[in-house]
Design a protein around this motif. Structure first.
Motif, PDB file in Angstrom:
ATOM      1  N   MET A 289     -10.156  -0.018   5.782  1.00  0.00           N
ATOM      2  CA  MET A 289     -10.741  -1.015   4.890  1.00  0.00           C
ATOM      3  C   MET A 289     -12.255  -1.091   5.051  1.00  0.00           C
ATOM      4  O   MET A 289     -12.987  -1.218   4.062  1.00  0.00           O
ATOM      5  N   VAL A 290     -12.745  -1.018   6.297  1.00  0.00           N
ATOM      6  CA  VAL A 290     -14.195  -0.997   6.508  1.00  0.00           C
ATOM      7  C   VAL A 290     -14.789   0.268   5.894  1.00  0.00           C
ATOM      8  O   VAL A 290     -15.818   0.222   5.199  1.00  0.00           O
ATOM      9  N   LYS A 291     -14.148   1.386   6.120  1.00  0.00           N
ATOM     10  CA  LYS A 291     -14.623   2.660   5.565  1.00  0.00           C
ATOM     11  C   LYS A 291     -14.706   2.590   4.041  1.00  0.00           C
ATOM     12  O   LYS A 291     -15.685   3.029   3.434  1.00  0.00           O
ATOM     13  N   ALA A 292     -13.673   2.025   3.425  1.00  0.00           N
ATOM     14  CA  ALA A 292     -13.672   1.901   1.967  1.00  0.00           C
ATOM     15  C   ALA A 292     -14.808   1.004   1.493  1.00  0.00           C
ATOM     16  O   ALA A 292     -15.451   1.274   0.468  1.00  0.00           O
ATOM     17  N   ALA A 293     -15.065  -0.073   2.242  1.00  0.00           N
ATOM     18  CA  ALA A 293     -16.156  -0.981   1.884  1.00  0.00           C
ATOM     19  C   ALA A 293     -17.498  -0.265   1.952  1.00  0.00           C
ATOM     20  O   ALA A 293     -18.350  -0.415   1.060  1.00  0.00           O
ATOM     21  N   VAL A 294     -17.692   0.541   2.990  1.00  0.00           N
ATOM     22  CA  VAL A 294     -18.946   1.271   3.159  1.00  0.00           C
ATOM     23  C   VAL A 294     -19.129   2.301   2.045  1.00  0.00           C
ATOM     24  O   VAL A 294     -20.237   2.493   1.524  1.00  0.00           O
ATOM     25  N   GLU A 295     -18.059   2.939   1.664  1.00  0.00           N
ATOM     26  CA  GLU A 295     -18.130   4.023   0.678  1.00  0.00           C
ATOM     27  C   GLU A 295     -18.050   3.530  -0.760  1.00  0.00           C
ATOM     28  O   GLU A 295     -18.082   4.329  -1.695  1.00  0.00           O
ATOM     29  N   GLY A 296     -17.939   2.225  -0.928  1.00  0.00           N
ATOM     30  CA  GLY A 296     -17.965   1.670  -2.270  1.00  0.00           C
ATOM     31  C   GLY A 296     -16.664   1.712  -3.032  1.00  0.00           C
ATOM     32  O   GLY A 296     -16.655   1.559  -4.262  1.00  0.00           O
ATOM     33  N   ASN A 297     -15.547   1.928  -2.324  1.00  0.00           N
ATOM     34  CA  ASN A 297     -14.256   1.944  -3.024  1.00  0.00           C
ATOM     35  C   ASN A 297     -13.252   0.983  -2.390  1.00  0.00           C
ATOM     36  O   ASN A 297     -12.060   1.272  -2.300  1.00  0.00           O
ATOM     37  N   PHE A 298     -13.752  -0.164  -1.975  1.00  0.00           N
ATOM     38  CA  PHE A 298     -12.891  -1.208  -1.414  1.00  0.00           C
ATOM     39  C   PHE A 298     -11.869  -1.631  -2.466  1.00  0.00           C
ATOM     40  O   PHE A 298     -12.243  -1.998  -3.588  1.00  0.00           O
ATOM     41  N   PRO A 299     -10.571  -1.593  -2.145  1.00  0.00           N
ATOM     42  CA  PRO A 299      -9.533  -1.845  -3.155  1.00  0.00           C
ATOM     43  C   PRO A 299      -9.256  -3.322  -3.403  1.00  0.00           C
ATOM     44  O   PRO A 299      -8.119  -3.808  -3.277  1.00  0.00           O
ATOM     45  N   GLY A 300     -10.295  -4.076  -3.737  1.00  0.00           N
ATOM     46  CA  GLY A 300     -10.138  -5.503  -3.967  1.00  0.00           C
ATOM     47  C   GLY A 300      -9.094  -5.809  -5.028  1.00  0.00           C
ATOM     48  O   GLY A 300      -8.939  -5.067  -6.008  1.00  0.00           O
ATOM     49  N   GLY A 301      -8.367  -6.895  -4.824  1.00  0.00           N
ATOM     50  CA  GLY A 301      -7.321  -7.287  -5.761  1.00  0.00           C
ATOM     51  C   GLY A 301      -5.985  -6.620  -5.519  1.00  0.00           C
ATOM     52  O   GLY A 301      -5.052  -6.802  -6.299  1.00  0.00           O
ATOM     53  N   SER A 302      -5.857  -5.872  -4.408  1.00  0.00           N
ATOM     54  CA  SER A 302      -4.657  -5.079  -4.160  1.00  0.00           C
ATOM     55  C   SER A 302      -3.754  -5.691  -3.093  1.00  0.00           C
ATOM     56  O   SER A 302      -4.219  -6.356  -2.171  1.00  0.00           O
ATOM     57  N   LEU A 303      -2.467  -5.414  -3.233  1.00  0.00           N
ATOM     58  CA  LEU A 303      -1.475  -5.698  -2.203  1.00  0.00           C
ATOM     59  C   LEU A 303      -0.980  -4.364  -1.673  1.00  0.00           C
ATOM     60  O   LEU A 303      -0.480  -3.527  -2.444  1.00  0.00           O
ATOM     61  N   LEU A 304      -1.119  -4.129  -0.376  1.00  0.00           N
ATOM     62  CA  LEU A 304      -0.671  -2.891   0.246  1.00  0.00           C
ATOM     63  C   LEU A 304       0.585  -3.170   1.060  1.00  0.00           C
ATOM     64  O   LEU A 304       0.586  -4.029   1.939  1.00  0.00           O
ATOM     65  N   LEU A 305       1.656  -2.447   0.766  1.00  0.00           N
ATOM     66  CA  LEU A 305       2.915  -2.548   1.505  1.00  0.00           C
ATOM     67  C   LEU A 305       3.130  -1.224   2.213  1.00  0.00           C
ATOM     68  O   LEU A 305       3.322  -0.186   1.572  1.00  0.00           O
ATOM     69  N   LEU A 306       3.096  -1.226   3.550  1.00  0.00           N
ATOM     70  CA  LEU A 306       3.039   0.005   4.325  1.00  0.00           C
ATOM     71  C   LEU A 306       4.195   0.107   5.314  1.00  0.00           C
ATOM     72  O   LEU A 306       4.524  -0.862   5.997  1.00  0.00           O
ATOM     73  N   GLY A 307       4.780   1.299   5.392  1.00  0.00           N
ATOM     74  CA  GLY A 307       5.910   1.490   6.287  1.00  0.00           C
ATOM     75  C   GLY A 307       5.978   2.894   6.841  1.00  0.00           C
ATOM     76  O   GLY A 307       4.957   3.608   6.925  1.00  0.00           O
ATOM     77  N   VAL A 308       7.168   3.323   7.208  1.00  0.00           N
ATOM     78  CA  VAL A 308       7.379   4.640   7.814  1.00  0.00           C
ATOM     79  C   VAL A 308       6.943   5.759   6.874  1.00  0.00           C
ATOM     80  O   VAL A 308       6.321   6.740   7.296  1.00  0.00           O
ATOM     81  N   ALA A 309       7.250   5.629   5.604  1.00  0.00           N
ATOM     82  CA  ALA A 309       6.902   6.680   4.638  1.00  0.00           C
ATOM     83  C   ALA A 309       5.400   6.872   4.521  1.00  0.00           C
ATOM     84  O   ALA A 309       4.930   7.950   4.132  1.00  0.00           O
ATOM     85  N   ASP A 310       4.629   5.837   4.860  1.00  0.00           N
ATOM     86  CA  ASP A 310       3.168   5.909   4.799  1.00  0.00           C
ATOM     87  C   ASP A 310       2.562   6.272   6.153  1.00  0.00           C
ATOM     88  O   ASP A 310       1.337   6.288   6.299  1.00  0.00           O
ATOM     89  N   ASP A 311       3.419   6.533   7.139  1.00  0.00           N
ATOM     90  CA  ASP A 311       2.977   6.786   8.513  1.00  0.00           C
ATOM     91  C   ASP A 311       2.192   5.596   9.068  1.00  0.00           C
ATOM     92  O   ASP A 311       1.278   5.752   9.885  1.00  0.00           O
ATOM     93  N   ARG A 312       2.580   4.393   8.656  1.00  0.00           N
ATOM     94  CA  ARG A 312       1.912   3.186   9.119  1.00  0.00           C
ATOM     95  C   ARG A 312       2.846   2.305   9.954  1.00  0.00           C
ATOM     96  O   ARG A 312       2.454   1.218  10.387  1.00  0.00           O
ATOM     97  N   ALA A 313       4.081   2.720  10.153  1.00  0.00           N
ATOM     98  CA  ALA A 313       5.032   1.965  10.969  1.00  0.00           C
ATOM     99  C   ALA A 313       5.900   2.961  11.718  1.00  0.00           C
ATOM    100  O   ALA A 313       6.208   4.044  11.206  1.00  0.00           O
ATOM    101  N   GLY A 314       6.302   2.604  12.928  1.00  0.00           N
ATOM    102  CA  GLY A 314       7.138   3.494  13.725  1.00  0.00           C
ATOM    103  C   GLY A 314       6.972   3.220  15.203  1.00  0.00           C
ATOM    104  O   GLY A 314       6.552   2.132  15.598  1.00  0.00           O
ATOM    105  N   ILE A 315       7.307   4.208  16.017  1.00  0.00           N
ATOM    106  CA  ILE A 315       7.099   4.109  17.461  1.00  0.00           C
ATOM    107  C   ILE A 315       6.058   5.150  17.859  1.00  0.00           C
ATOM    108  O   ILE A 315       5.743   6.036  17.067  1.00  0.00           O
TER     109      ILE A 315
END
Length: 353
Positions: A289-315
């Protein structure tokens, strides 16, 4: 109105040196200042707050930004609004807010400042996501499932329990997923793990280390072999109890949460009593999110739902307490979750509440 952030709130500044010559560049746009307000608990909770700030800090160091965190004076909406406003008045235009308790505060603040980028983690902002806000929620039930599967495969037989923080959706989903993972192992791999409803406890707190240790003590004394500690700093108390018992020669385990907490169970001889951890990538998301803000593509207005398929949840990818065979089985099931073949429920229907 100009405010200064009180020193008593333990303001932490982190800076990074720009590449040679960058300081000589002329620009009319001041460098982005990035910050975070802590949820209940502290910045060094070895869990949710700390993991989120590590992502903010990593990005700040990489892009040469000023960054800070601020701990509110309390956990009311007013306390959170005051902390966010203090940061804003000191020039911070990116603020991460980790925790569902921020929902009302973010809803208020996003309507006050058009140039403030806000990230709230663990709440969908059902009242409405502002044009410069991002709401992030995770599929904790999926990482809980994989942690429960790994725990059952490791124990083979015995009893497991749960030490939760506040009884809120994100914590409940960890619990429900963990139970489903244990059931899956019992049904598909022949494990014999018991789950007594009285051993699944919500402490009501994320910031009481003594309470967490007390609850864990009760569970282990009842014969529970492994306790899943999903309670922030309160959960660290549970990890400490497992560590103390392991150092005394007892064969007990703890399961960590949010980040890889293996080293929180360090027994001083190259081993740990933390069997594995049910993780959600708060550090990676905060960084992105910080990187996106710096690069000018911050995804404002979005809902992100993240899990195993996104490699954002697991062990954790590396689990010293798990054999290669167990890791392979868990990886196989994770692939089935990604493919949609195995679907983990995000509710407690038919499970211990």
């Amino acid at each position: 109105m100009k405010k200064t952030i009180a020193l008593a709130l333990a303001l932490l500044l982190c800076f990074s040196v720009f590449a040679q010559g960058a300081s000589e560049a002329k620009t009319d746009t001041p460098a982005l200042k990035v910050g975070m307000v802590t949820d209940s608990g502290t910045i060094d909770d070895r869990s949710f707050n700390q993991g989120t700030f590590e992502g903010v800090k990593k990005a700040a160091e990489e892009f040469g930004l000023e960054c800070t965190y601020l701990r509110p004076s309390g956990t009311t909406t007013t306390d959170y609004v005051t902390a966010i406003t203090d940061l804003y008045d000191n020039g911070y235009r990116f603020i991460a807010c980790p925790g569902f308790l921020f929902a009302d505060a973010v809803a208020q603040v996003q309507a006050m400042y058009d140039d403030l980028m806000l990230v709230i983690i663990d709440d969908a902002l059902s009242a409405g996501i502002g044009k410069n806000s991002v709401a992030v929620i995770f599929k904790e039930h999926e990482s809980g499932f994989l942690a429960g599967l790994a725990t059952a495969l490791k124990l083979e037989e015995g009893s497991v329990g749960f030490l939760g923080g506040m009884e809120i959706p994100s914590v409940q989903k960890f619990n429900w997923g963990f139970q489903q993972g244990v059931i899956y192992a019992n049904e598909n791999y022949g494990t014999k793990i018991e789950m007594d409803p009285s051993n699944f406890v919500y402490s009501g707190s994320f910031a009481d280390i003594a309470l967490g240790q007390q609850i864990a003590n009760t569970l282990y004394s009842k014969g529970v072999d492994a306790v899943f500690c999903a309670a922030g700093t309160t959960g660290v108390g549970g990890l400490n109890e497992a560590k103390n018992r392991a150092l005394s020669g007892e064969k007990v385990w703890a399961v960590g949460v949010d980040v890889d907490q293996y080293y929180e169970g360090d027994l001083g001889n190259g081993t740990s009593c933390v069997l594995t951890s049910a993780m959600k990538d708060v550090t990676g998301v905060a960084y992105d999110m910080v990187k996106a803000a710096v690069e000018g593509n911050f995804p404002g207005g979005s809902l992100l739902l993240l899990g195993v398929a996104d490699d954002r949840a697991g062990i954790p990818a590396t689990n010293p307490n798990l054999t290669p065979e167990i890791e392979a089985k868990v990886a196989e099931v994770a692939a089935l979750i990604k493919a949609g073949t195995v679907v983990v429920s995000d509710n407690g229907a038919g499970l211990i509440k």
